[in-house]
Design a protein around this motif. Structure first.
Motif, PDB file in Angstrom:
ATOM      1  N   ASP A   1      55.417 -23.050  23.909  1.00 10.46           N
ATOM      2  CA  ASP A   1      54.660 -23.701  24.964  1.00 10.46           C
ATOM      3  C   ASP A   1      53.958 -22.587  25.723  1.00 10.46           C
ATOM      4  OD1 ASP A   1      55.489 -26.311  24.402  1.00 10.46           O
ATOM      5  OD2 ASP A   1      57.349 -26.028  25.532  1.00 10.46           O
TER       6      ASP A   1
ATOM      7  N   VAL B   1      51.368 -20.923  28.488  1.00 11.81           N
ATOM      8  CA  VAL B   1      50.861 -21.206  29.828  1.00 11.81           C
ATOM      9  C   VAL B   1      49.347 -21.090  29.830  1.00 11.81           C
ATOM     10  CG1 VAL B   1      52.960 -20.512  31.020  1.00 11.81           C
ATOM     11  CG2 VAL B   1      51.205 -18.806  30.557  1.00 11.81           C
ATOM     12  N   ASP B   2      48.700 -21.872  30.674  1.00 14.03           N
ATOM     13  CA  ASP B   2      47.243 -21.807  30.799  1.00 14.03           C
ATOM     14  C   ASP B   2      46.818 -20.660  31.697  1.00 14.03           C
ATOM     15  OD1 ASP B   2      46.759 -24.012  29.166  1.00 14.03           O
ATOM     16  OD2 ASP B   2      46.949 -25.416  30.835  1.00 14.03           O
TER      17      ASP B   2
ATOM     18  N   SER C   1      48.638 -17.460  34.426  1.00 14.73           N
ATOM     19  CA  SER C   1      49.359 -16.188  34.409  1.00 14.73           C
ATOM     20  C   SER C   1      50.744 -16.332  33.786  1.00 14.73           C
ATOM     21  CB  SER C   1      49.496 -15.677  35.839  1.00 14.73           C
ATOM     22  OG  SER C   1      50.405 -14.611  35.913  1.00 14.73           O
ATOM     23  N   THR C   2      51.174 -15.274  33.113  1.00 14.90           N
ATOM     24  CA  THR C   2      52.547 -15.211  32.602  1.00 14.90           C
ATOM     25  C   THR C   2      53.515 -14.767  33.689  1.00 14.90           C
ATOM     26  OG1 THR C   2      52.409 -12.884  31.966  1.00 14.90           O
ATOM     27  CG2 THR C   2      51.730 -14.531  30.311  1.00 14.90           C
TER      28      THR C   2
ATOM     29  N   GLY D   1      47.028 -12.971  31.768  1.00 14.23           N
ATOM     30  CA  GLY D   1      46.590 -14.331  32.052  1.00 14.23           C
ATOM     31  C   GLY D   1      45.731 -14.453  33.279  1.00 14.23           C
TER      32      GLY D   1
ATOM     33  N   THR E   1      55.272 -12.501  27.041  1.00 17.13           N
ATOM     34  CA  THR E   1      56.103 -13.453  27.772  1.00 17.13           C
ATOM     35  C   THR E   1      56.507 -12.842  29.100  1.00 17.13           C
ATOM     36  OG1 THR E   1      56.949 -14.416  25.724  1.00 17.13           O
ATOM     37  CG2 THR E   1      58.240 -14.800  27.723  1.00 17.13           C
TER      38      THR E   1
ATOM     39  N   ASP F   1      56.841 -16.494  34.096  1.00 18.86           N
ATOM     40  CA  ASP F   1      56.226 -17.816  34.219  1.00 18.86           C
ATOM     41  C   ASP F   1      55.803 -18.424  32.890  1.00 18.86           C
ATOM     42  OD1 ASP F   1      56.552 -17.666  36.970  1.00 18.86           O
ATOM     43  OD2 ASP F   1      54.586 -16.747  37.278  1.00 18.86           O
ATOM     44  N   GLY F   2      56.093 -17.767  31.767  1.00 14.32           N
ATOM     45  CA  GLY F   2      55.750 -18.327  30.468  1.00 14.32           C
ATOM     46  C   GLY F   2      55.124 -17.316  29.533  1.00 14.32           C
ATOM     47  N   THR F   3      54.614 -17.818  28.403  1.00  8.94           N
ATOM     48  CA  THR F   3      54.057 -16.982  27.338  1.00  8.94           C
ATOM     49  C   THR F   3      52.563 -17.224  27.205  1.00  8.94           C
ATOM     50  OG1 THR F   3      56.137 -17.008  26.114  1.00  8.94           O
ATOM     51  CG2 THR F   3      54.175 -16.463  24.854  1.00  8.94           C
ATOM     52  N   ALA F   4      51.808 -16.145  26.994  1.00  6.29           N
ATOM     53  CA  ALA F   4      50.366 -16.218  26.729  1.00  6.29           C
ATOM     54  C   ALA F   4      50.085 -15.544  25.398  1.00  6.29           C
ATOM     55  CB  ALA F   4      49.575 -15.542  27.845  1.00  6.29           C
TER      56      ALA F   4
END
Length: 197
Positions: free
Chosen positions: A49, A51-52, A54-55, A102, A136, A139-142
């Motif tokens: 999943d 992220v749109d 920032s990571t 990101g 990663t 706040d998530g993976t880009a």
């Protein structure tokens, strides 16, 4: 297990720390930064999943084409206005005084090359255009796609520094390491540019 930086690699450390002088001085405050703790995970972005935006502070970098899956530690800026580098061969260092992956501008991540094949970015020069890089953070993976690789002589680094440390425009990622060991010193900097996938 962390591989400590041997004295023989001082040349690489000095190369990355020494030639990256005159970094932008109008850097935003990156805020609090956590140390890398994200566990290793599957490769392809199709299984993630993403992220749109920032990571957040990056904690792990993965490059499937090179077999790289490594922690990212925050590094800052020295009193001489040069970028710090990671203290261990198997870690990478994100320049926390620049862009976050990101966000606008280039996030810059550096890693070591070692003649003993212990450096996390030993194979970075072999990366190809179109290869995927996953970053990663808290706040998530880009996902980023490699657009080009430049091998720049050390004396010429200042001419490309504004492009490397770009703080505005589209979200990008720059990876760097030392290159072309001549038996006494590294003669070039390998610079990989990637754009948000």
């Amino acid at each position: 297990m962390k591989k400590d930086l041997p004295a023989a690699l001082a040349a690489c450390l000095l190369l990355l720390a020494g030639v990256l002088v005159n970094l932008p001085t109008d850097r935003p405050d990156p805020g609090p930064v956590r140390s890398a703790s994200t566990p290793a995970s599957p490769w392809a972005s199709a299984d993630r999943d993403l992220v749109d935006g920032s990571t957040g502070a990056p904690e792990r970098i993965e490059i499937e084409s090179l077999g790289i899956d490594a922690p990212v530690e925050p590094v800052g800026t020295t009193p001489e206005n040069a970028q710090e580098v990671p203290a261990a061969l198997d870690e990478t260092g994100w320049w926390r005084d620049g862009s976050v992956p990101g966000e606008d501008g280039n996030a810059v991540i550096v890693g070591h090359t070692a003649s003993s094949d212990d450096g996390v970015f030993d194979r970075l020069v072999d990366i190809g255009s179109g290869d995927e890089i996953l970053v990663t953070g808290e706040d998530g993976t880009a996902a980023f796609t490699v657009t080009r690789t430049d091998v720049v002589p050390v004396p010429d680094f200042a001419t490309v520094a504004p492009d490397v440390y770009r703080s505005d425009g589209a979200s990008g990622l720059v990876l760097m390491t030392c290159g072309d060991w001549n038996g006494e010193e590294f003669e070039t900097t390998v610079i990989v540019f990637a754009e948000r996938a």
